[in-house]
Scaffold this motif. Structure first.
Motif: not given
Length: 227
Positions: A15-32
């Motif tokens: 996810x970190x290697x994808x554009x526009x995936x910063x810390x907040x977005x990564x954590x939201x995707x994986x949590x929800x």
């Protein structure tokens, strides 16, 4: 994957290697998000780049720890924008050891430099880990003081492991990787920027029980950290 990297950490890296995936977005995707949705998203990852980073880390003794791993420092979960992924080289046990952060200007007076050196020696002698940012000046004094008294130190980098900064502290950073711990949230190829050097300050502060600012200019990074 080598070095005991977990499946969830592999996913975080993808996810970190994808554009526009910063810390907040990564954590939201994986949590929800459910697993099917996550798998659809990571299909877009550049697998070659993913494999190159994994190989680089394995070859250089770098561990990756994600927000969801047991080894992730609990103190960082309490800060604003906790890093979704950490790259670590050295003694990982130091992450959850009582620590004091000592930071300050890159251009200290001789008196300020000496004070930081002696303060870090005293802190290390009490059994605390000394945390700083690896910069010239006060940061270098803090790391050096801890090491000179056989203490432990953590350096939080504002760059990736393949672009260590500043160049004048390379030998010190390598010594820390052997006798302490280097930490960064940035991919190995990341070059230091003004923003990344400021962003790492939340990690240096977050890992410490207290923060000591020895000397700083009104617009310095340490003042930004204080605020």
């Amino acid at each position: 994957m080598e070095n005991g990297t977990s499946e969830i950490t592999e996913t975080v890296l993808k996810l970190r290697l994808l554009k526009k995936f910063g810390n907040g977005r990564i954590l939201r995707v994986l949590k929800y998000s459910d697993k099917q949705k996550i798998n659809e998203v990571i299909k877009k990852t550049d697998i070659k780049k993913f494999e190159e980073i994994v190989e680089y880390c394995n070859n250089d003794g770098i561990r990756m720890v994600s927000y969801f791993d047991k080894g992730y420092p609990h103190k960082l979960k309490e800060i604003n924008s906790p890093p979704a992924l950490l790259f670590l080289k050295g003694d990982m046990a130091l992450l959850n050891t009582p620590a004091i952060t000592i930071v300050g200007t890159r251009h200290p007076s001789a008196e300020s430099f000496e004070w930081a050196l002696n303060a870090s020696k005293a802190v290390a002698a009490k059994g605390y880990v000394v945390i700083s940012g690896g910069a010239a000046g006060i940061d270098a004094a803090a790391h050096s003081g801890a090491l000179s008294s056989d203490g432990k130190t953590i350096c939080v980098l504002g760059c990736g492991f393949d672009n260590l900064y500043p160049k004048e502290n390379i030998d010190l950073l390598k010594l820390i990787s052997r006798k302490g711990l280097l930490v960064t949230e940035y991919l190995p190829s990341h070059r230091p920027t003004k923003i990344s050097l400021l962003e790492r300050n939340r990690i240096t502060s977050g890992l410490g029980e207290a923060v000591v600012i020895v000397a700083t200019g009104i617009n310095g990074g340490s003042m930004w950290q204080f605020n």
